[in-house]
Write an enzyme that holds these catalytic residues in place. Structure first.
Site, PDB file in Angstrom:
ATOM      1  CG  ASN A   1      -1.613   1.161   1.390  1.00  0.00           C
ATOM      2  OD1 ASN A   1      -1.820   1.991   0.500  1.00  0.00           O
ATOM      3  ND2 ASN A   1      -2.238   1.363   2.512  1.00  0.00           N
ATOM      4  CD1 TRP A   2       3.343   0.692  -3.068  1.00  0.00           C
ATOM      5  CD2 TRP A   2       3.633   2.306  -4.572  1.00  0.00           C
ATOM      6  NE1 TRP A   2       3.998   0.235  -3.902  1.00  0.00           N
ATOM      7  CE2 TRP A   2       4.326   1.084  -4.939  1.00  0.00           C
ATOM      8  CE3 TRP A   2       3.840   3.108  -5.670  1.00  0.00           C
ATOM      9  CZ2 TRP A   2       4.864   0.932  -6.222  1.00  0.00           C
ATOM     10  CZ3 TRP A   2       4.565   3.177  -6.949  1.00  0.00           C
ATOM     11  CH2 TRP A   2       5.041   1.862  -7.126  1.00  0.00           C
ATOM     12  CE  LYS A   3       0.324   3.468   4.774  1.00  0.00           C
ATOM     13  NZ  LYS A   3       0.181   3.675   6.107  1.00  0.00           N
TER      14      LYS A   3
ATOM     15  CG  HIS B   1      -5.890   1.896   4.980  1.00  0.00           C
ATOM     16  ND1 HIS B   1      -5.594   2.707   6.018  1.00  0.00           N
ATOM     17  CD2 HIS B   1      -4.766   0.973   4.881  1.00  0.00           C
ATOM     18  CE1 HIS B   1      -4.116   2.382   6.200  1.00  0.00           C
ATOM     19  NE2 HIS B   1      -3.706   1.343   5.719  1.00  0.00           N
TER      20      HIS B   1
ATOM     21  CD  GLU C   1      -3.028   5.286   6.556  1.00  0.00           C
ATOM     22  OE1 GLU C   1      -3.133   5.402   5.536  1.00  0.00           O
ATOM     23  OE2 GLU C   1      -2.077   5.064   7.174  1.00  0.00           O
TER      24      GLU C   1
ATOM     25  CD  GLU D   1      -3.626  -2.635   7.214  1.00  0.00           C
ATOM     26  OE1 GLU D   1      -2.260  -2.969   6.582  1.00  0.00           O
ATOM     27  OE2 GLU D   1      -4.169  -1.675   6.993  1.00  0.00           O
TER      28      GLU D   1
ATOM     29  N   GLY E   1       2.278   2.397  10.723  1.00  0.00           N
ATOM     30  CA  GLY E   1       3.226   3.539  10.444  1.00  0.00           C
ATOM     31  C   GLY E   1       3.966   4.006  11.984  1.00  0.00           C
TER      32      GLY E   1
ATOM     33  CB  SER F   1       5.070  -1.557  12.034  1.00  0.00           C
ATOM     34  OG  SER F   1       4.622  -0.101  12.040  1.00  0.00           O
TER      35      SER F   1
ATOM     36  N   GLY G   1       2.721  -1.134   4.388  1.00  0.00           N
ATOM     37  CA  GLY G   1       2.894   0.240   4.050  1.00  0.00           C
ATOM     38  C   GLY G   1       4.347   0.757   3.678  1.00  0.00           C
ATOM     39  N   GLY G   2       4.897   1.208   4.684  1.00  0.00           N
ATOM     40  CA  GLY G   2       6.121   2.007   4.497  1.00  0.00           C
ATOM     41  C   GLY G   2       7.006   1.126   3.901  1.00  0.00           C
TER      42      GLY G   2
HETATM   43  C1  PEP Z   1      -0.404   0.167   5.912  1.00  0.00           C
HETATM   44  O1  PEP Z   1      -0.865   1.237   5.827  1.00  0.00           O
HETATM   45  O2  PEP Z   1      -1.534  -0.805   5.455  1.00  0.00           O
HETATM   46  C2  PEP Z   1       0.434  -0.376   6.677  1.00  0.00           C
HETATM   47  C3  PEP Z   1       0.556  -1.617   6.987  1.00  0.00           C
HETATM   48  O3  PEP Z   1       1.393   0.667   7.032  1.00  0.00           O
HETATM   49  P1  PEP Z   1       2.802   0.283   7.870  1.00  0.00           P
HETATM   50  O4  PEP Z   1       3.271  -1.073   7.113  1.00  0.00           O
HETATM   51  O5  PEP Z   1       3.556   1.588   7.262  1.00  0.00           O
HETATM   52  O6  PEP Z   1       2.507   0.314   9.025  1.00  0.00           O
END
Ligand code: PEP
Length: 250
Positions: free
Chosen positions: A9-11, A95, A97, A167, A173, A213, A234-235
């Site tokens: 997920n590049w956001k 998600h 967010e 999640e 994050g 994370s 994500g990141g």
């Molecule tokens: C996400 O936003 O779906 C996610 C898991 O982010 P991160 O890996 O950065 O915690």
């Protein structure tokens, strides 16, 4: 057979050119990935380019969201049909967010799941509790309520084309990851919840991804659990090396 999946997920990251370059870097490294489905979810501006660049590769393309409406006067929205036409096969829905910043509810997510399935997109449906809910020991109840609301009216046949991502919001994050025990017990709970409504065959074939994370240093211990079928990343998905290292962590 349940699929192993690693989805990125590049956001709201990368320009068009940076994103195209990242896709090319990922493609160059996919040879080492054997039995894992790779999915990337770049921003909408890159969906079509991602579709073109990844055709004839092991990578599939996802949107990060879609509208609950089919078409029309909904300024700024992107429909499931548009995503499909641009080369996506998946869409991330619900998600945290989107829930926190755009006030998405389980009811709205339910409408998005239905319209995605009608357009042959596989939804990657997110659920998970916030820190307070975990600390008050309400996490199972919260996830159960999210699942009930989001999948209202979804039948067993539909469930063959659905992926769930657990999640925990406190892990997204933040650098804090759920322990393998916390991840496994929630994934098992989600699978049992689905089994109670849809039967054991659907539940056994459902891929449930962990997100929060997840990185090369912790993916192995998370993916080693029997009910963890991969990750929504994500990141770490913004680095081709890390994304591929995670995909090779089974
Ligand atoms: C996400 O936003 O779906 C996610 C898991 O982010 P991160 O890996 O950065 O915690």
């Amino acid at each position: 057979m349940r699929k192993q999946i690693v989805a990125g997920n590049w956001k709201m990251n990368t320009t068009f050119s940076d994103g195209a370059e990242l896709i090319k870097q990922i493609i160059l490294k996919t040879d080492s990935v054997k039995n894992t489905q790779l999915i990337i979810a770049p921003p909408f501006i890159l969906t079509s380019e991602a579709g073109k660049l990844t055709s004839n590769t092991k990578i599939e393309v996802s949107g990060q969201n879609c509208s609950n409406q089919a078409k029309g006067a909904f300024t700024g929205e992107v429909s499931a049909e548009m995503l499909k036409s641009a080369g996506a096969n998946h869409v991330i829905l619900g998600h945290s967010e989107r829930r926190a910043y755009y006030l998405e509810t389980n009811g709205l997510i339910n409408e998005k799941i239905k319209i995605s399935l009608e357009n042959n997109l596989t939804p990657i449906v997110c659920c998970g509790e916030v820190l307070d809910e975990r600390e008050n020991n309400e996490h199972f109840e919260v996830v159960s309520k999210q699942i009930k609301g989001m999948f209202y009216g979804i039948n067993a046949e539909d469930f063959k084309n659905i992926i769930i991502a657990y999640e925990p919001v406190w892990a997204i994050g933040t650098g804090k990851t759920a322990t393998p025990i916390q991840a496994q017990e929630m994934h098992k709970f989600i699978r049992e919840t689905i089994m109670n409504s849809y039967g054991s065959e659907i539940a056994e074939n459902l891929s449930i991804l962990y997100g929060g994370s997840c990185k090369p240093s912790n993916a192995k211990e998370l993916f080693a659990n029997p009910d963890v079928d991969g990750g929504l990343i994500g990141g770490a998905s913004l680095s081709a090396d890390d994304f591929i290292a995670i995909a090779n962590s089974f």
